[in-house]
Design an enzyme around this catalytic site. Structure first.
Site, mmCIF file in Angstrom:
data_model
loop_
_atom_site.group_PDB
_atom_site.id
_atom_site.type_symbol
_atom_site.label_atom_id
_atom_site.label_comp_id
_atom_site.label_asym_id
_atom_site.label_seq_id
_atom_site.Cartn_x
_atom_site.Cartn_y
_atom_site.Cartn_z
ATOM 1 C CB SER A 57 -0.981 -0.021 1.164
ATOM 2 O OG SER A 57 -0.371 -0.511 2.312
ATOM 3 C CE LYS A 76 7.768 -2.292 2.821
ATOM 4 N NZ LYS A 76 7.025 -3.212 3.662
ATOM 5 C CB CYS A 127 11.283 -14.455 0.197
ATOM 6 S SG CYS A 127 11.762 -14.013 1.861
ATOM 7 C CD GLU A 131 2.426 -12.452 -1.971
ATOM 8 O OE1 GLU A 131 1.257 -12.873 -1.970
ATOM 9 O OE2 GLU A 131 2.723 -11.270 -2.220
ATOM 10 C CG ASP A 170 -1.741 -8.152 7.908
ATOM 11 O OD1 ASP A 170 -2.792 -8.810 7.743
ATOM 12 O OD2 ASP A 170 -1.338 -7.307 7.094
HETATM 13 N N1 ATP Z 1 11.677 -10.018 1.221
HETATM 14 C C1 ATP Z 1 10.884 -10.204 0.183
HETATM 15 N N2 ATP Z 1 11.226 -11.078 -0.788
HETATM 16 C C2 ATP Z 1 10.411 -11.286 -1.854
HETATM 17 N N3 ATP Z 1 9.247 -10.648 -2.026
HETATM 18 C C3 ATP Z 1 8.869 -9.774 -1.098
HETATM 19 C C4 ATP Z 1 9.660 -9.491 0.044
HETATM 20 N N4 ATP Z 1 9.009 -8.581 0.816
HETATM 21 C C5 ATP Z 1 7.878 -8.304 0.174
HETATM 22 N N5 ATP Z 1 7.785 -9.009 -0.973
HETATM 23 C C6 ATP Z 1 6.683 -8.978 -1.944
HETATM 24 O O1 ATP Z 1 6.373 -7.644 -2.222
HETATM 25 C C7 ATP Z 1 5.004 -7.376 -1.982
HETATM 26 C C8 ATP Z 1 4.882 -5.974 -1.399
HETATM 27 O O2 ATP Z 1 5.421 -6.001 -0.093
HETATM 28 P P1 ATP Z 1 5.220 -4.824 0.905
HETATM 29 O O3 ATP Z 1 5.884 -5.189 2.174
HETATM 30 O O4 ATP Z 1 5.642 -3.580 0.224
HETATM 31 O O5 ATP Z 1 3.701 -4.670 1.066
HETATM 32 P P2 ATP Z 1 2.547 -5.649 1.523
HETATM 33 O O6 ATP Z 1 2.970 -6.301 2.750
HETATM 34 O O7 ATP Z 1 2.160 -6.568 0.386
HETATM 35 O O8 ATP Z 1 1.337 -4.694 1.647
HETATM 36 P P3 ATP Z 1 0.972 -3.632 2.742
HETATM 37 O O9 ATP Z 1 2.098 -2.687 2.875
HETATM 38 O O10 ATP Z 1 -0.210 -3.032 2.127
HETATM 39 O O11 ATP Z 1 0.699 -4.429 3.978
HETATM 40 C C9 ATP Z 1 4.553 -8.472 -1.030
HETATM 41 O O12 ATP Z 1 3.218 -8.779 -1.248
HETATM 42 C C10 ATP Z 1 5.459 -9.630 -1.353
HETATM 43 O O13 ATP Z 1 4.881 -10.449 -2.333
#
Ligand code: ATP
Length: 468
Positions: A57, A76, A127, A131, A170
């Site tokens: 978000s 990020k 990662c 997911e 969450d």
């Molecule tokens: N360490 C990581 N390795 C791989 N993919 C990641 C990692 N962290 C986040 N992601 C991917 O990036 C997406 C966005 O992550 P982010 O933490 O920005 O927001 P979110 O958790 O999806 O949403 P919000 O901030 O709305 O809770 C995640 O849904 C995930 O699929």
């Protein structure tokens, strides 16, 4: 440092340390401390950007390889202007501080941070397995053996998180990421809540307003219907974990996590050696749907961010959006299951999903609160006047027709009589016409031509919806 950077810095004000610190192993409550993950002076140009892992978000996460070391991170990237405008500094700060102090194989690791004029960057452990949510979607469903392994890894990581005095708040398949070889890592600590006796240092104000906005879903009813293939052990565990009284849930009693781990569902789990066990095999992304790797055209162009061309990418940070690959659309923030919506429910009826959308009118857009219930029913409320503007009651008998939530933004209406019995409805996609029929509902992406609905036992055409 320019004016914008200075302004932002004063809002974020977190004391810096340029290298790993010795207090990381013994986090203490104090106003000034050094980070384990240092704030570096890197620039985004120091990285080769690859595929977009996902969009949150107020951030997007991109695969990033450091040019000099070859190390790969999940970067990020958060837009400072957006964070300031939306008052999200507290969440960003909180996630940064908490991740910095957590050290467990089941928790995604933060390596370092840096910033430039426009963005904040958090270099997270990458990662590569994506997911858990996508694994479930690709496999259709997990076998109970697979579910048990993942659940055990989650329990193991949660035990650590709770022992540090934190509540994640969450946990859901979207926030359970997988390593390349398929082990679980818990991510997204933006909704975390420190307990009173937390062992985690939280800077003043970092946790004060991180509550309602980030609560995406709450289980508000225990109306659980299990498919036949769920074992008696799994049913029993799920039922106990959903006890309305948290103190009665397994793991919450005086024996702590030991009682949860002893549940028959987890029979055969070797808790001490989970991370060396062979995890379930990952289902790969279907061909043609990859979001692009370093060697693919869709990899990210560094000029999209940072001080380069200073233009943000086409994916809109901070709004509901679809990743370039067209993966599932998500709601940026599902309004919390507020008690104010309860007044629109009948006794015994419960909310399955809730979302604010814009109803397209000829000249204006009007906000509409949609409440999807287990009846199954879609209630349509004017959120300012708190009056019901309409309802679609798909069925009075949930056994004839039921709703399955397939993601934070999608639900399926499952009818018994249609051959195409699964009609997927998306709370966030553009325009939808929902036609209610005697047999259930049919959803059309466009206004349906009359001949298409002619042979349906039509009752009425309901909504034109659009995403906010
Ligand atoms: N360490 C990581 N390795 C791989 N993919 C990641 C990692 N962290 C986040 N992601 C991917 O990036 C997406 C966005 O992550 P982010 O933490 O920005 O927001 P979110 O958790 O999806 O949403 P919000 O901030 O709305 O809770 C995640 O849904 C995930 O699929």
């Amino acid at each position: 440092m320019n004016k914008l950077e200075k302004e932002f810095d004063s809002k974020m004000r977190i004391q810096n340390s340029s290298s790993s610190s010795d207090n990381s192993t013994h986090p203490q409550r104090s106003r000034s401390f050094a980070f384990r993950a240092p704030q570096e002076n890197f620039s985004i140009q120091d990285f080769e950007l690859g595929k977009i892992y996902g969009v949150g978000s107020y951030s997007k996460v991109v695969r990033a390889k450091k040019k000099d070391t070859g190390n790969v991170y999940a970067m990020k990237i958060m837009d400072k202007k957006f964070i300031t405008k939306e008052n999200k500094t507290a969440y960003v700060k909180l996630e940064r501080i908490v991740l910095d102090q957590l050290d467990h194989p089941g928790v995604v690791r933060l390596f370092f941070t840096f910033q430039d004029t426009f963005s904040l960057y958090m270099a997270l452990e990458s990662c590569e397995g994506g997911e858990l949510f996508d694994q479930i979607m690709r496999k259709g469903r997990l076998s109970e053996k697979e579910a048990c392994f993942y659940a055990a890894e989650v329990v193991d990581a949660l035990e650590y998180i709770h022992s540090m005095g934190l509540i994640h708040r969450d946990i859901k398949p979207e926030n359970l990421l997988l390593t390349e070889d398929g082990h679980i890592k818990i991510a997204d600590f933006g909704s975390v809540k420190p307990m009173q006796d937390s062992r985690i240092t939280v800077l003043p104000n970092a946790a004060s307003d991180a509550s309602e906005w980030l609560i995406f879903q709450r289980i508000i009813a225990r109306d659980i219907r299990f498919p036949n293939y769920i074992s008696a052990e799994a049913r029993d565990l799920i039922d106990q974990l959903l006890d309305i009284d948290p103190s009665k849930r397994p793991g919450a009693g005086p024996n702590g996590y030991a009682s949860l781990k002893k549940h028959p569902f987890f029979k055969g789990i070797d808790w001490k050696n989970l991370r060396t066990e062979i995890p379930p095999r990952l289902a790969l992304e279907p061909r043609g749907q990859t979001t692009g790797g370093e060697d693919q055209d869709s990899s990210w162009n560094p000029s999209h961010v940072g001080d380069g061309s200073a233009k943000l990418n086409d994916v809109n940070i901070g709004t509901t959006s679809v990743s370039e690959a067209g993966s599932i659309t998500r709601l940026a923030s599902i309004d919390s299951f507020d008690s104010k919506w309860q007044q629109f429910l009948e006794p015994g009826e419960s909310v399955l999903m809730i979302s604010m959308v814009k109803k397209l009118q000829k000249l204006t857009n009007k906000k509409v609160q949609l409440i999807l219930t287990n009846k199954p029913k879609l209630i349509y409320v004017d959120p300012t006047k708190l009056v019901v503007k309409g309802k679609i009651i798909w069925s009075d008998n949930p056994n004839d027709l039921n709703i399955q939530i397939t993601s934070p933004s999608n639900f399926k209406i499952c009818t018994v009589s249609y051959s195409s019995s699964h009609l997927t409805c998306d709370f966030t996609s553009c325009i939808k016409y929902i036609v209610k029929t005697n047999d259930g509902a049919k959803i059309f992406p466009m206004k349906p031509k009359l001949h298409k609905v002619w042979n349906l036992p039509l009752i009425h055409i309901c909504f034109i919806l659009a995403v906010r």
